[in-house]
Design a protein around this motif. Structure first.
Motif, PDB file in Angstrom:
ATOM      1  N   LYS A  13      36.637  41.194  42.192  1.00 40.67           N
ATOM      2  CA  LYS A  13      36.964  42.290  43.115  1.00 40.67           C
ATOM      3  C   LYS A  13      36.875  43.652  42.426  1.00 40.67           C
ATOM      4  O   LYS A  13      36.264  44.571  42.944  1.00 40.67           O
ATOM      5  CB  LYS A  13      38.395  42.144  43.659  1.00 40.67           C
ATOM      6  CG  LYS A  13      38.665  40.902  44.451  1.00 40.67           C
ATOM      7  CD  LYS A  13      40.075  40.917  45.022  1.00 40.67           C
ATOM      8  CE  LYS A  13      41.186  41.002  43.974  1.00 40.67           C
ATOM      9  NZ  LYS A  13      41.417  39.767  43.207  1.00 40.67           N
ATOM     10  N   THR A  31      45.591  48.511  43.622  1.00 40.87           N
ATOM     11  CA  THR A  31      47.042  48.522  43.394  1.00 40.87           C
ATOM     12  C   THR A  31      47.345  48.054  41.964  1.00 40.87           C
ATOM     13  O   THR A  31      48.249  48.585  41.324  1.00 40.87           O
ATOM     14  CB  THR A  31      47.772  47.642  44.431  1.00 40.87           C
ATOM     15  OG1 THR A  31      46.999  46.475  44.688  1.00 40.87           O
ATOM     16  CG2 THR A  31      47.990  48.396  45.714  1.00 40.87           C
ATOM     17  N   ARG A  36      49.364  49.307  36.603  1.00 38.94           N
ATOM     18  CA  ARG A  36      49.130  49.329  35.142  1.00 38.94           C
ATOM     19  C   ARG A  36      49.240  50.750  34.585  1.00 38.94           C
ATOM     20  O   ARG A  36      49.788  50.964  33.511  1.00 38.94           O
ATOM     21  CB  ARG A  36      47.761  48.726  34.799  1.00 38.94           C
ATOM     22  CG  ARG A  36      47.800  47.215  34.648  1.00 38.94           C
ATOM     23  CD  ARG A  36      46.474  46.670  34.173  1.00 38.94           C
ATOM     24  NE  ARG A  36      45.433  46.852  35.161  1.00 38.94           N
ATOM     25  CZ  ARG A  36      45.264  46.046  36.215  1.00 38.94           C
ATOM     26  NH1 ARG A  36      46.041  45.004  36.394  1.00 38.94           N
ATOM     27  NH2 ARG A  36      44.295  46.277  37.075  1.00 38.94           N
ATOM     28  N   ASP A  57      53.661  37.769  38.895  1.00 39.10           N
ATOM     29  CA  ASP A  57      54.274  37.677  40.222  1.00 39.10           C
ATOM     30  C   ASP A  57      53.910  38.914  41.028  1.00 39.10           C
ATOM     31  O   ASP A  57      53.337  39.867  40.498  1.00 39.10           O
ATOM     32  CB  ASP A  57      55.803  37.579  40.087  1.00 39.10           C
ATOM     33  CG  ASP A  57      56.238  36.207  39.605  1.00 39.10           C
ATOM     34  OD1 ASP A  57      55.486  35.240  39.842  1.00 39.10           O
ATOM     35  OD2 ASP A  57      57.308  36.107  38.980  1.00 39.10           O
ATOM     36  N   VAL A  59      54.660  42.344  43.161  1.00 39.13           N
ATOM     37  CA  VAL A  59      55.587  43.455  43.334  1.00 39.13           C
ATOM     38  C   VAL A  59      56.080  43.384  44.791  1.00 39.13           C
ATOM     39  O   VAL A  59      55.303  43.033  45.682  1.00 39.13           O
ATOM     40  CB  VAL A  59      54.835  44.782  43.041  1.00 39.13           C
ATOM     41  CG1 VAL A  59      55.685  45.992  43.371  1.00 39.13           C
ATOM     42  CG2 VAL A  59      54.358  44.812  41.586  1.00 39.13           C
ATOM     43  N   GLY A  85      42.775  44.511  45.822  1.00 35.02           N
ATOM     44  CA  GLY A  85      44.073  43.943  45.421  1.00 35.02           C
ATOM     45  C   GLY A  85      45.180  44.201  46.427  1.00 35.02           C
ATOM     46  O   GLY A  85      46.336  43.886  46.174  1.00 35.02           O
ATOM     47  N   ARG A  88      48.068  41.677  49.806  1.00 38.58           N
ATOM     48  CA  ARG A  88      48.159  40.409  49.090  1.00 38.58           C
ATOM     49  C   ARG A  88      49.125  39.439  49.756  1.00 38.58           C
ATOM     50  O   ARG A  88      49.308  38.325  49.273  1.00 38.58           O
ATOM     51  CB  ARG A  88      48.655  40.685  47.675  1.00 38.58           C
ATOM     52  CG  ARG A  88      47.608  40.465  46.587  1.00 38.58           C
ATOM     53  CD  ARG A  88      48.290  40.822  45.288  1.00 38.58           C
ATOM     54  NE  ARG A  88      47.659  40.328  44.119  1.00 38.58           N
ATOM     55  CZ  ARG A  88      46.751  40.996  43.404  1.00 38.58           C
ATOM     56  NH1 ARG A  88      46.296  42.140  43.798  1.00 38.58           N
ATOM     57  NH2 ARG A  88      46.296  40.476  42.275  1.00 38.58           N
ATOM     58  N   GLN A  92      52.238  42.543  54.071  1.00 37.52           N
ATOM     59  CA  GLN A  92      51.485  43.730  53.654  1.00 37.52           C
ATOM     60  C   GLN A  92      50.339  44.009  54.635  1.00 37.52           C
ATOM     61  O   GLN A  92      50.085  45.157  55.011  1.00 37.52           O
ATOM     62  CB  GLN A  92      50.902  43.551  52.244  1.00 37.52           C
ATOM     63  CG  GLN A  92      51.938  43.608  51.135  1.00 37.52           C
ATOM     64  CD  GLN A  92      51.320  43.465  49.738  1.00 37.52           C
ATOM     65  OE1 GLN A  92      50.112  43.553  49.550  1.00 37.52           O
ATOM     66  NE2 GLN A  92      52.170  43.251  48.744  1.00 37.52           N
ATOM     67  N   ARG A 122      38.513  38.140  29.407  1.00 40.20           N
ATOM     68  CA  ARG A 122      38.343  39.500  29.939  1.00 40.20           C
ATOM     69  C   ARG A 122      38.841  40.569  28.978  1.00 40.20           C
ATOM     70  O   ARG A 122      39.871  40.409  28.332  1.00 40.20           O
ATOM     71  CB  ARG A 122      39.102  39.594  31.263  1.00 40.20           C
ATOM     72  CG  ARG A 122      39.075  40.982  31.874  1.00 40.20           C
ATOM     73  CD  ARG A 122      39.334  40.957  33.327  1.00 40.20           C
ATOM     74  NE  ARG A 122      40.725  40.688  33.651  1.00 40.20           N
ATOM     75  CZ  ARG A 122      41.185  40.666  34.900  1.00 40.20           C
ATOM     76  NH1 ARG A 122      40.362  40.856  35.912  1.00 40.20           N
ATOM     77  NH2 ARG A 122      42.448  40.414  35.130  1.00 40.20           N
ATOM     78  N   ARG A 155      44.357  42.450  28.830  1.00 39.45           N
ATOM     79  CA  ARG A 155      45.535  42.711  29.660  1.00 39.45           C
ATOM     80  C   ARG A 155      46.655  41.746  29.303  1.00 39.45           C
ATOM     81  O   ARG A 155      46.410  40.560  29.123  1.00 39.45           O
ATOM     82  CB  ARG A 155      45.178  42.545  31.143  1.00 39.45           C
ATOM     83  CG  ARG A 155      44.594  43.799  31.742  1.00 39.45           C
ATOM     84  CD  ARG A 155      44.090  43.612  33.132  1.00 39.45           C
ATOM     85  NE  ARG A 155      44.908  42.767  33.999  1.00 39.45           N
ATOM     86  CZ  ARG A 155      44.622  42.539  35.279  1.00 39.45           C
ATOM     87  NH1 ARG A 155      43.558  43.091  35.819  1.00 39.45           N
ATOM     88  NH2 ARG A 155      45.377  41.766  36.007  1.00 39.45           N
ATOM     89  N   ARG A 166      49.269  33.414  38.463  1.00 37.89           N
ATOM     90  CA  ARG A 166      48.587  34.279  39.431  1.00 37.89           C
ATOM     91  C   ARG A 166      47.758  33.465  40.408  1.00 37.89           C
ATOM     92  O   ARG A 166      47.660  33.792  41.588  1.00 37.89           O
ATOM     93  CB  ARG A 166      47.728  35.318  38.710  1.00 37.89           C
ATOM     94  CG  ARG A 166      48.537  36.580  38.385  1.00 37.89           C
ATOM     95  CD  ARG A 166      48.063  37.262  37.140  1.00 37.89           C
ATOM     96  NE  ARG A 166      46.726  37.771  37.233  1.00 37.89           N
ATOM     97  CZ  ARG A 166      45.901  37.889  36.179  1.00 37.89           C
ATOM     98  NH1 ARG A 166      46.311  37.525  34.976  1.00 37.89           N
ATOM     99  NH2 ARG A 166      44.704  38.371  36.335  1.00 37.89           N
TER     100      ARG A 166
HETATM  101  P1  ADP Z   1      44.172  40.279  39.374  1.00 40.32           P
HETATM  102  O1  ADP Z   1      43.413  40.344  40.673  1.00 40.32           O
HETATM  103  O2  ADP Z   1      43.309  40.068  38.191  1.00 40.32           O
HETATM  104  O3  ADP Z   1      45.344  39.353  39.387  1.00 40.32           O
HETATM  105  P2  ADP Z   1      45.234  43.027  39.843  1.00 40.32           P
HETATM  106  O4  ADP Z   1      44.843  44.108  38.920  1.00 40.32           O
HETATM  107  O5  ADP Z   1      44.708  43.091  41.234  1.00 40.32           O
HETATM  108  O6  ADP Z   1      44.821  41.683  39.088  1.00 40.32           O
HETATM  109  O7  ADP Z   1      46.840  42.912  39.929  1.00 40.32           O
HETATM  110  C1  ADP Z   1      47.624  42.787  38.776  1.00 40.32           C
HETATM  111  C2  ADP Z   1      49.078  42.590  39.144  1.00 40.32           C
HETATM  112  O8  ADP Z   1      49.580  43.741  39.852  1.00 40.32           O
HETATM  113  C3  ADP Z   1      49.381  41.417  40.070  1.00 40.32           C
HETATM  114  O9  ADP Z   1      49.479  40.200  39.369  1.00 40.32           O
HETATM  115  C4  ADP Z   1      50.712  41.872  40.686  1.00 40.32           C
HETATM  116  O10 ADP Z   1      51.784  41.688  39.784  1.00 40.32           O
HETATM  117  C5  ADP Z   1      50.505  43.359  40.855  1.00 40.32           C
HETATM  118  N1  ADP Z   1      49.928  43.672  42.186  1.00 40.32           N
HETATM  119  C6  ADP Z   1      48.688  44.201  42.418  1.00 40.32           C
HETATM  120  N2  ADP Z   1      48.462  44.369  43.732  1.00 40.32           N
HETATM  121  C7  ADP Z   1      49.575  43.944  44.366  1.00 40.32           C
HETATM  122  C8  ADP Z   1      49.968  43.840  45.745  1.00 40.32           C
HETATM  123  N3  ADP Z   1      49.140  44.215  46.750  1.00 40.32           N
HETATM  124  N4  ADP Z   1      51.205  43.353  46.021  1.00 40.32           N
HETATM  125  C9  ADP Z   1      52.040  42.985  45.042  1.00 40.32           C
HETATM  126  N5  ADP Z   1      51.737  43.031  43.734  1.00 40.32           N
HETATM  127  C10 ADP Z   1      50.524  43.501  43.377  1.00 40.32           C
END
Ligand code: ADP
Length: 210
Positions: A13, A31, A36, A57, A59, A85, A88, A92, A122, A155, A166
């Motif tokens: 993505k 997100t 981050r 987990d 957020v 992202g 999720r 939401q 990665r 990461r 995840r």
């Molecule tokens: P990946 O797709 O590789 O798991 P992301 O960069 O999209 O990584 O997300 C990293 C982390 O950020 C997630 O594991 C979660 O903890 C948090 N996160 C990202 N987007 C959301 C969302 N829409 N709702 C809740 N937590 C989120």
């Protein structure tokens, strides 16, 4: 063009959103990147989400939704965007429906085996966020970003433990969104198990000319 990129972690993505964002001149709103960045800068938000993100987990919905709502209200998002992202969870997505009309959802599909292989190798640029893979997509100089010369890092949530979590979280909480958007008839599947270029070609076909 208001787009959602959906798919398990490691589906590509982020990589694809960066490519499509450039080509179609719409912002990539990730997100994960927002969280981050907040963690790195040790802001209030960063302190709140650090452990959650580290474990892999999610957020809490309320926090994530209000953040996205504010981001989508900024001027650069008025002509379209790629949500990378988000959403999720079903709550939401329902919240997003209240204030935005999404044109298209791209569902990137890939096997668990490939996800684990991709995430465990990665590397990300600390400076510009460009994504590499030690085996499949290495930078020209080890540990250095091709694009900006910044340092590459792994990461903290790309450990096997967090990756496994995840994937589980994805299956339980995010995968139901596939049928949520399929029912609305705005979702298309794309096989993202090959190269980013191959996936980009399929996305171009789907979205049409920029
Ligand atoms: P990946 O797709 O590789 O798991 P992301 O960069 O999209 O990584 O997300 C990293 C982390 O950020 C997630 O594991 C979660 O903890 C948090 N996160 C990202 N987007 C959301 C969302 N829409 N709702 C809740 N937590 C989120």
């Amino acid at each position: 063009m208001k787009l959602i990129f959906l798919g398990p972690p490691g589906a590509g993505k982020g990589t694809l959103a960066a490519l499509v964002s450039k080509e179609y001149r719409i912002p990539q709103i990730s997100t994960g990147d927002i969280f981050r960045d907040a963690i790195k800068r040790e802001t209030e938000l960063g302190k709140k989400v650090k452990e959650i993100v580290g474990r892999g987990d999610l957020v809490p919905d309320e926090l994530t939704v209000s953040l996205v709502r504010e981001r989508l209200g900024q001027p650069d998002a008025s002509g379209g965007y790629i949500l990378d992202g988000f959403p999720r969870t079903i709550p939401q997505a329902a919240a997003l429906d209240e204030f935005q009309k999404i044109d298209s959802v791209v569902n990137f599909t890939v096997s668990d085996k490939i996800v684990i292989e991709r995430l465990s190798g990665r590397e990300v640029c600390k400076n510009c966020g460009a994504i590499y893979h030690v085996k499949n997509m290495p930078s020209k100089v080890k540990g250095v970003c091709d694009r900006c010369g910044g340092p590459l890092y792994t990461r903290p949530d790309d450990t096997l433990e967090s990756i496994t979590n995840r994937l589980e979280v994805y299956k339980k909480q995010t995968e139901p969104l596939v049928s949520y958007y399929r029912k609305k008839k705005i979702l298309r599947d794309i096989d993202s198990s090959k190269s980013p270029e191959d996936t980009l070609t399929q996305v171009r076909k789907l979205l049409g000319k920029p």
